[in-house]
Design a protein around this motif. Sequence first.
Motif: not given
Length: 224
Positions: A166-178, A202-217
């Motif tokens: 489920x977290x991977x689903x959310x990760x991909x959706x955030x990375x796509x800007x939803x 964010x906690x598991x990947x050590x990221x600060x915010x949604x912007x960093x999820x996009x960069x990480x992806x």
Amino acid sequence: MTGGPGAIRVLLVDDQDLFRAGVQVILDAQDGIEVVGSAGDGLEALRLVEELRPDVVLMDLRMPEVDGVEATRQVFLPERVARRERPVRVVVLTTFDLDDRAATAIRHGASGFLLKDTTPAQLADAIRTVHAGNAVLSPANLAQLLERNLVAPTPAPPEFATLTAKEREVFEAVARGLSNAEIGARVFASESTVKTHVGAVLRKLGLRDRVQIVVFAHENGLLS
């Protein structure tokens, strides 16, 4: 200055005194926003970030000596981040749309960029947006900016494997800007549950915010 208790504390960084003065006049007229200081170069900015503890830094990219890219990198050095009681967000300012230097600053931790000819309303909205942990440019523009500076994807770090399905689903959706509402509809969950999943990612990947999820992806080639 306006703002009062709970106001978003802003630090202005630009090597042009007149530009800083003009932006301060604009922001001082906004409810809930308070300019707590200004700096004319990157070194002074780093000192004032630690001294004044702003919530948002408006950072010019092109400055002599220490420029905005390097100053942003240093703002987000792990040892500096660990000392802070609350997060600081950086928005870089540039005169060029889709500036390659802005892409580098975003990789270093900035929450997006604004053109210097943005309107007062857009500037105030951007400050409120990044303070809430979101980007100040559209996901499509952010993706385009990152892809202009594309490097060969690196294998995802082992922490990515710790995400649940489920977290991977959310990760991909955030990375796509939803948005949270859009993600909730996609994964059949409430917005509060989505927020919980985003926090876990964010906690598991050590990221600060949604912007960093996009960069990480993008940097790890995790979007098809």
